[in-house]
Design a protein around this motif. Structure first.
Motif, PDB file in Angstrom:
ATOM      1  N   ARG A  28       0.858  -1.189   0.000  1.00  0.00           N
ATOM      2  CA  ARG A  28       0.000   0.000   0.000  1.00  0.00           C
ATOM      3  C   ARG A  28       0.894   1.239   0.000  1.00  0.00           C
ATOM      4  O   ARG A  28       1.650   1.473   0.943  1.00  0.00           O
ATOM      5  N   PRO A  85      -9.880  -2.591  -4.984  1.00  0.00           N
ATOM      6  CA  PRO A  85      -9.745  -3.527  -3.869  1.00  0.00           C
ATOM      7  C   PRO A  85     -10.702  -3.275  -2.705  1.00  0.00           C
ATOM      8  O   PRO A  85     -11.138  -4.210  -2.047  1.00  0.00           O
ATOM      9  N   GLU A 122      -8.577   5.290  -4.539  1.00  0.00           N
ATOM     10  CA  GLU A 122      -7.650   4.162  -4.529  1.00  0.00           C
ATOM     11  C   GLU A 122      -7.651   3.472  -5.887  1.00  0.00           C
ATOM     12  O   GLU A 122      -8.641   3.505  -6.622  1.00  0.00           O
ATOM     13  N   ARG A 124      -5.747  -0.214  -7.713  1.00  0.00           N
ATOM     14  CA  ARG A 124      -4.799  -1.325  -7.614  1.00  0.00           C
ATOM     15  C   ARG A 124      -4.124  -1.544  -8.958  1.00  0.00           C
ATOM     16  O   ARG A 124      -4.773  -1.634 -10.000  1.00  0.00           O
ATOM     17  N   ASP A 145      -1.446  -1.100  -4.122  1.00  0.00           N
ATOM     18  CA  ASP A 145      -2.634  -0.284  -3.903  1.00  0.00           C
ATOM     19  C   ASP A 145      -2.195   1.157  -3.720  1.00  0.00           C
ATOM     20  O   ASP A 145      -1.529   1.505  -2.734  1.00  0.00           O
TER      21      ASP A 145
END
Length: 500
Positions: A28, A85, A122, A124, A145
């Motif tokens: 992340r 995600p 966000e 991915r 991510d």
């Protein structure tokens, strides 16, 4: 001393992190920065580079990421955008932002910069690559991510450790700074005339909050360009505008002073606590505490334009940012239960506004701005670096005739319509060469105002906004990645070790 509620909070985080680790937790990467630093552009450019780089290399094109080792070694096979995600988090609008940068429908005349980050989002990205092993190369993959969030939210995290009284005291003291005092005058006059022990009054709270918000907005705007302005949602309220969560203000109180529940101070303190519990804590729990790596984008040039007061304010804000990070070297146990941010990159954006001869000086200024905070984080084992970059490069360089026989190291680009230098106003269509000024050799000079140049006009900074570059295509008509400055260096520092 941590409370029982803090213990339960940390226990919940540990359970969440352990579950994610056992299910194949992705790396992340947090992307943040204060308003105008270029967060949206950075994420968009990063995704474009990593999804197009392998294809460009396979077709024999110029390597767009020469410092990103996995790509330079020919081991990056493919980059693919994966399904979102986290169902409860908005998806980063990559396709929309690329269309804005390059021009909707491919019309380059309509190209523009995407809107600034105003909420968390966000995306991915999965990278397929070949890993070197004792048996030769083996196929592998890494999911990343990318978490994009406003830096103003990050500056809220220190509020978790401050009482309402302490926050009030700190905020009122900060408003006395020479650059802020004139902007705070009306708000300060109102709140200092109030009796915190008087009975709560909604009309009074609304007026105090309105004046406080106007003060924060005035501080953020040019020419002040202040950075440390929590609470962040006062500047980015979204659907919270007008709610009790944003209807409070500092009052003249001292740390440890008693507050009666039914008093005006009691109302303000309850709303301050509600803001921390319903806005700040969930952000920390659900997003911030789960980050592995972090890049903080910093618009150093805007602070230099605004003067010494803005530079000192930026230094304070960056210190608050690093204090908020749970930084340190990860062990097997911490990576499973309580992951730490083990790499932090501070990036001075808009390096394309300067000729490359000034990039080292820009990095030195940023390193000076973050020196104290970096020393604390390095003590706990976190790796920290600084870089001057432009995620999307909007200019090229040239030497132009200067004073006497000396040529000036300039940048050439198409300025945004309406940008101005002196009496010259740019039309948004014509390319112009601009000498932006000379950064000082000694980074300490930005704190004194003595820029250390023989000719004062060399420190007359001329940073204007440029239009995005015109997107290029290869012989087959396929889009090429937009040009950049040191985005590959940032990638190598942030994620390069995951491909070894």
């Amino acid at each position: 001393m941590p409370s029982f509620a803090d213990f339960l909070f940390d226990a919940g985080l540990a359970i969440q992190n352990l579950a994610e680790s056992l299910s194949g937790r992705a790396l992340r990467l947090g992307v943040t920065g204060l308003s105008g630093a270029g967060k949206t552009i950075f994420v968009t450019a990063l995704v474009q580079q990593l999804t197009l780089a392998a294809r460009v290399a396979a077709q024999g094109g110029k390597n767009p990421l020469p410092v990103f080792r996995v790509h330079a070694e020919g081991r990056l096979v493919r980059g693919t955008i994966e399904p979102q995600p986290d169902d409860a988090v908005p998806r980063f609008a990559y396709e929309e932002h690329i269309a804005t940068l390059t021009g909707p429908g491919g019309d380059s005349e309509k190209r523009a910069w995407p809107e600034s980050t105003r909420r968390i989002s966000e995306l991915r990205l999965t990278l397929e690559f070949e890993r070197e092993t004792s048996f030769g190369r083996r196929n592998s993959q890494l999911s990343i991510d990318l978490v994009d969030y406003p830096g103003e939210w990050l500056l809220d995290l220190p509020l978790l450790g401050k009482s309402y009284q302490r926050w009030s005291q700190d905020t009122l003291e900060a408003s006395l700074a020479p650059a802020r005092a004139p902007l705070a005058a009306e708000w300060r006059a109102y709140v200092t005339s109030l009796d915190p022990a008087a009975l709560s009054d909604e009309a009074v709270a609304q007026k105090a909050a309105m004046l406080f918000t106007a003060y924060l907005r005035a501080c953020r705007a040019e020419p002040i360009s202040a950075s440390a302005l929590p609470p962040g949602r006062f500047l980015m309220p979204g659907d919270l505008e007008g709610s009790p969560l944003l209807t409070f203000s500092p009052l003249p109180l001292t740390e440890g002073s008693e507050i009666a529940p039914q008093s005006l101070a009691g109302m303000m303190a309850r709303r301050y606590d509600a803001y921390r519990n319903h806005i700040v804590r969930p952000f920390f729990r659900d997003h911030f505490a789960r980050l592995d790596r972090q890049i903080v984008l910093v618009d150093v040039l805007a602070a230099l334009n605004a003067g010494v007061g803005a530079v000192r304010d930026l230094e304070h804000a960056l210190g608050e940012v690093l204090n908020a990070f749970r930084a340190g070297k990860n062990t097997l146990l911490t990576s499973l239960l309580r992951p730490r941010i083990d790499k932090i990159l501070f990036a001075a954006t808009k390096a394309d506004h300067l000729n490359h001869v000034s990039h080292d000086r820009l990095e030195a200024i940023l390193r000076r701005l973050t020196a104290r905070a970096i020393a604390r984080s390095e003590d706990v084992g976190a790796a920290i670096d600084v870089v001057a970059l432009a995620a999307v490069r909007a200019t090229h360089e040239a030497n132009v005739g200067g004073r006497g026989n000396a040529a000036l190291a300039a940048v050439v680009g198409i300025s945004m319509a309406g940008e101005r230098i002196g009496n010259e106003v740019f039309d948004g269509r014509t390319e112009a060469a601009i000498f932006p000024g000379e950064l000082p050799r000694d980074p300490d000079a930005v704190f004194s105002g003595d820029m250390g140049v023989v000719d004062p006009r060399m420190a007359d900074y001329r940073f204007v906004r440029f239009r995005p570059p015109i997107a290029q295509r290869d012989a087959a008509g396929m889009a090429l990645p937009l040009p950049h400055i040191r985005l590959d260096r940032a990638l190598q520092f942030l994620i390069g070790d995951r491909f070894d």
